[in-house]
Scaffold this motif. Structure first.
Motif, PDB file in Angstrom:
ATOM      1  N   SER A  95       1.018  -1.267   0.029  1.00 49.02           N
ATOM      2  CA  SER A  95       0.154  -0.292   0.226  1.00 49.02           C
ATOM      3  C   SER A  95       0.754   1.418   0.253  1.00 49.02           C
ATOM      4  O   SER A  95       2.352   0.877  -0.222  1.00 49.02           O
ATOM      5  N   ASP A  96       0.301   2.517  -0.148  1.00 52.82           N
ATOM      6  CA  ASP A  96       1.291   3.311  -0.192  1.00 52.82           C
ATOM      7  C   ASP A  96       1.779   3.225   1.219  1.00 52.82           C
ATOM      8  O   ASP A  96       3.042   4.526   1.355  1.00 52.82           O
TER       9      ASP A  96
ATOM     10  N   ARG B  73      -0.962  15.908  -7.251  1.00 53.77           N
ATOM     11  CA  ARG B  73      -2.517  14.740  -6.390  1.00 53.77           C
ATOM     12  C   ARG B  73      -3.496  15.505  -7.101  1.00 53.77           C
ATOM     13  O   ARG B  73      -3.925  14.456  -6.702  1.00 53.77           O
TER      14      ARG B  73
ATOM     15  N   GLY C 206      -4.668  13.200  -9.012  1.00 51.58           N
ATOM     16  CA  GLY C 206      -4.260  11.820  -9.011  1.00 51.58           C
ATOM     17  C   GLY C 206      -3.538  11.078  -9.544  1.00 51.58           C
ATOM     18  O   GLY C 206      -3.664   9.599  -8.797  1.00 51.58           O
TER      19      GLY C 206
ATOM     20  N   SER D 227      -1.262  10.071  -4.131  1.00 51.91           N
ATOM     21  CA  SER D 227      -1.918   9.637  -2.657  1.00 51.91           C
ATOM     22  C   SER D 227      -1.424  10.716  -1.987  1.00 51.91           C
ATOM     23  O   SER D 227      -0.085  10.894  -1.675  1.00 51.91           O
ATOM     24  N   ASP D 228      -2.721  11.130  -1.291  1.00 48.00           N
ATOM     25  CA  ASP D 228      -2.240  12.347   0.058  1.00 48.00           C
ATOM     26  C   ASP D 228      -1.240  11.847   0.595  1.00 48.00           C
ATOM     27  O   ASP D 228      -0.659  12.561   0.820  1.00 48.00           O
TER      28      ASP D 228
ATOM     29  N   SER E 278      -7.453  15.687   3.984  1.00 46.39           N
ATOM     30  CA  SER E 278      -7.914  14.320   4.545  1.00 46.39           C
ATOM     31  C   SER E 278      -7.210  13.865   6.014  1.00 46.39           C
ATOM     32  O   SER E 278      -6.278  15.113   6.482  1.00 46.39           O
TER      33      SER E 278
END
Lengths: 307, 307, 307, 307, 307
Positions: C180-181, D174, D177, D180-181, E180
């Motif tokens: 995952s990121d 970002r 897309g 990711s954050d 976020s």
């Protein structure tokens, strides 16, 4: 925790320097006696057998300088690291309190927020009492209630039990969906700082400067001072008592101050004012939660000292 | 790990300073002999050929001061860094234990939580034995069972294998969905601290102060002390033996203490009490999991030393 | 990387201190010659024109002490920082290897895991060869195959190209959904440590202590030692050659050792054993992946030195 | 940024030590004149009124040693911290470039990746010119085009505007897309390092060592050297000019070198080679993006200095 | 915050060194008087009873060197740490402003972005006024409006209330979905740096160097200087007043400068220019948000000092 007013150079010569004077009074009196003995011997006979040349004093001076300067720095660093650790504790407490107030979406006066703040204050008190070997039962009862305080009191590592209670409380918020895992992890990092802070204080408290250093420097300093009058008497004459006591005063006071700073969490005159620091933390946390009144500011004694 | 009671200035003059005295007894005896020789020669003839002026002693004193003070600080920093690393290890162990107890949602007494705590204790023990070159087989068997302990014993880098076991255990929780990736990453950061701690200890252990420094300072110090009586005898007369032995005592003891602290993980009198530190970690972890009884507090010997 | 056995105080007086002696042999011989000249002049005439008083020597001693102690500490800190950086490299390599073995869900023997470990070893070797100005072609070919090694060899900043390959490899796992990121970001942090480590080593290697310091201290030290016999001869008499050579030995050896430590990545007797450190990293990584046999432990020469 | 070849001890006595000699030539000539005056007075009359005893020199030596050694360390630490900051800048640039090449999924030669690299180079150049008070217009125009360079030139805090452009560029990824954050936050941390680096350099540049120290040490050193001949003449005789100039040379050169290092970003002979460091950064970034040719390696002058 | 133009060596001898001279004028006058007394006594009689040998001065010199050099370093480190903390504050403010401008997707001129910048400036001002004990009411009213400024003024820990306002503002963005949790956590880390910075400044401000050190060093220095003329008069003769005043000047000025740096946040000539630093922060933030005009650059007085 208090800003001492500036004195001018003249009045500072007579300032009160804490408990150091009491410790070195007896040795200084002995050195005064030895000076008078040296002076008496010197006047009685040109071949007074106790007269020494000044040569060895400058040779031993090198060793003494290395020792004393090293121990001095090491002890002061312990003192300053202790102060930094308590600053870190204050910082982490403020950050956690701010977090508890804004993030979970509860009003600042909510009991669940209040509990975070009480546990943070309890942590600081538990650590202070552990470092000083005093009894935290009353303070803990005030902050956590008698039942939970008794639970904490049963532990050997009390501050760490308080952190565990804090983590369980915040974990509950995570389970209730009040905190995402990311924000919970941010909290965890602050809790880990509390653990590291307490560990750092324990380290300073339980690992003194190696004892061989202490003993060796102690012996060298006192032996040096005791011999000093006999080395000075030929060159200094009638002024020997003044000069010998003055030089000894400087060396012995330096030695004694460093010894006080070595354990900065004690209750010597030059130690960290843990009582005042804890009140400071409580005040800051109380203000953050919008408390109607804050605990009073600690009042220093006539020598600008705080407990 | 123990707080030594404060002594007054007089009794401290006669305190026991560890094994330093044994090491320097022979050289001091030789210096006493040389002092008597110098005294004898000085009294026999005004032109005693071995008499030296004090001038070179103050010149070499500069070099000696640079060397000794530098090596002294370097060795003490190694000692203190070693202590900090063990504090870090204690801190990371406490944080991981707290994590394992609260976050995966298992009861504190669950075998899977218990295993985290056992592996953390095994890590501390494995590191201690590696640093001291002793055999961890029994302790590992007590904590991990004979089969797994044998597996660890087959490795060259045992503490790191224990971390690998820990990581595999926590990774399993991630696969079971007990931990999100964010919380797993937070754990990983703690495991990386364990790795860094062990690496730091290995670094101190296997990279001594460059040997040329040691040899050079050793020679300079001993040669200085051996010549000292001949330089003092003219100015100091009958007091030469006392003064020469006293000055040599200061230099040689300082030199010897620094040498003991250089490898702080050994078993000299002034080294870090790794045995007691490990018991401390075990006690703290046991209390965190709510163990019914804790391992006993290590008892110091009559000189307040711990193993 | 090796623990030297402890010697007793007497045998250590005659220990071998690396290549320092060779460097200072010629200057010491010259100083011996000057001492004999001073002695001859002193005996021939009471008004020997080259006789100096000891006064200037103690004055210049202050300047020399400042310089030498400063440069000494600065050089040792470079040495110790170099060692810390290699410890960091070992730590990051171990963490990345452990990560590659547990997290992506591949068996430890899988070629994709194996490649991470090979690239980590290649990084350490590439850095070592860059710091020593030697040729990494063979080692890289062994670890990465000839084609990829040739690709690396074409670069000016080889270690950084290896990190780029590592990152591309791990990024591929992210694209395949193995990471995952969040976990990829954790890996990235370790890769950034590799970059910082190599950068730190380059910094130490390419930014020596300002040259003006070196030259100034060099001149002051040598001039001081050359004049020393003429300053000592009056007070020290026939012992002048011994004393002058001894004092010069201490100053020049200290000066030379610091010069060796200044670039800790060279191949002087007191430099860091980069060869042994790299083998150590390879061994640790090989054990982590469960390799059947580890590369052999480096064997020190008769002076306990490693390459 | 260059490794100076090792010289043997003899040739190093005559090495070129930068611009220090020019600065202290005039004061040394004056001290030579004063020495001759002292010598003349000493030979003319036994009661030459300007003759001083050496006693005050050794007393003031203590104060001078404290001052000079303190300022010396403080200035060198500024120099070394400056170098560390530029190393950090290189490191963060490499990490960001590697990130831009691998993570957003664009080919290394894509203009959007190229822009990251150009902005990173522009940041280093903008910082260099700010620290040296020179004009970055041309370099910025080469890297960013005239329009954007003019935009940067209009700012008071140019490096920080470049970071803002970088952040806007990455933020766009970002929004598209591409990141990711989590990965964007990892980038943000590197950008924050750039900000901290520039801030650290500004701090060193705009906060010199307190001026009172500089003035006080300057006065003490020069007054000490000016009085030296009169204190030496009685004991040192005809050698006074040589010895006084030699001692003064050591003190004044030390004083001058420290003054040069105090602002390590200037263009004195011993300052940091910012030009070469920036080329180094550009070369490393160009190689990372697979550029066909790299900017040429900076060539040092005959004294091994880089701009 | 200002780069002082370089002076040549001659003009620097007469430079203005801040308020130090005023403080030590009276003691120096007294020492001059004592020198004349010593000179008069020395000329009147060979057995002037106040004449001292120089021996004790070199012995006490050792103690003085240890003390003064230690306190000097400790005070300078406090000064430099204070400067670093303000650099950190500037850095965190820039990072947070850049974040507020790019990430939440609002135009840079939007009131909500503007508010972040105003709160950051208010934080710096509140901290500055707290450290100097001055009144921030007007500045806060300018930045936050009278109502909110009054709210801040009611607090005991004002900077921390400003951070709480900042966090509430950013938390609102999180609730609105503009940020976020990951990006909010990145912001939180910067806010925690603000808290740590303010805590560090408070620590330096409220925990002076232990008072016993100050008093002891003060006494030793002044007593040493007062006795100096009587120790110099025999060897130095008519030059005693010049030499005694010069040596005393060096010791007392050093002592006084260190005393000024001890609390670097005061308003002594050598303290940190907090006013200028705050303007600097405001200017940098204003430029970042594209303000039409920046606050003017602070103008130093004729001694290159800023407030």
């Amino acid at each position: 925790m208090i800003v001492r007013p500036k004195t001018n150079w003249f009045r500072m010569l007579f300032a009160w320097e804490g408990s150091v004077q009491n410790t070195i009074l007896a040795p200084l009196a002995i050195i005064l006696g030895l000076s008078l003995l040296a002076l008496w011997g010197h006047h009685r006979s040109d071949h007074f057998f106790l007269r020494l040349s000044p040569v060895p004093f400058s040779l031993i001076g090198v060793a003494l300088a290395i020792f004393a300067s090293f121990r001095n720095s090491a002890c002061y660093e312990r003192y300053w690291e202790g102060r930094k650790l308590w600053g870190q504790l204050l910082g982490a407490s403020r950050c956690l309190a701010r977090f508890a107030i804004t993030v979970p979406g509860l009003p600042a006066a909510h009991p669940e927020v209040r509990r975070v703040v009480d546990l943070l204050a309890a942590f600081a008190h538990a650590l202070r009492h552990q470092l000083r070997g005093t009894d935290p039962a009353d303070t803990l009862a005030r902050l956590l209630g008698t039942a939970e305080a008794a639970e904490v009191m049963r532990r050997a590592y009390r501050p760490h039990h308080v952190v565990a209670l804090l983590q369980a409380h915040i974990e509950a918020w995570r389970r209730q969906g009040r905190l995402s895992d990311v924000l919970f992890a941010a909290c965890l990092a602050q809790l880990d700082i509390l653990t590291a802070t307490a560990g750092g204080c324990e380290r300073i408290r339980t690992t003194p400067v190696p004892y061989a250093y202490e003993v060796l420097l102690h012996r060298t300093t006192y032996f040096y001072c005791a011999l000093l009058p006999f080395g000075l008497v030929e060159s200094t004459g009638w002024a020997t008592p003044i000069v010998a006591v003055f030089i000894s005063y400087a060396f012995l006071a330096l030695h004694t101050i460093a010894g006080e700073l070595e354990d900065p969490f004690g209750q010597d005159a030059n130690d960290l004012p843990l009582d005042a620091l804890t009140v400071h933390i409580e005040r800051s946390l109380a203000e953050a939660t919008g408390a109607a009144s804050l605990p009073p500011v600690p009042v220093p004694d006539e020598h600008y000292r705080l407990g």
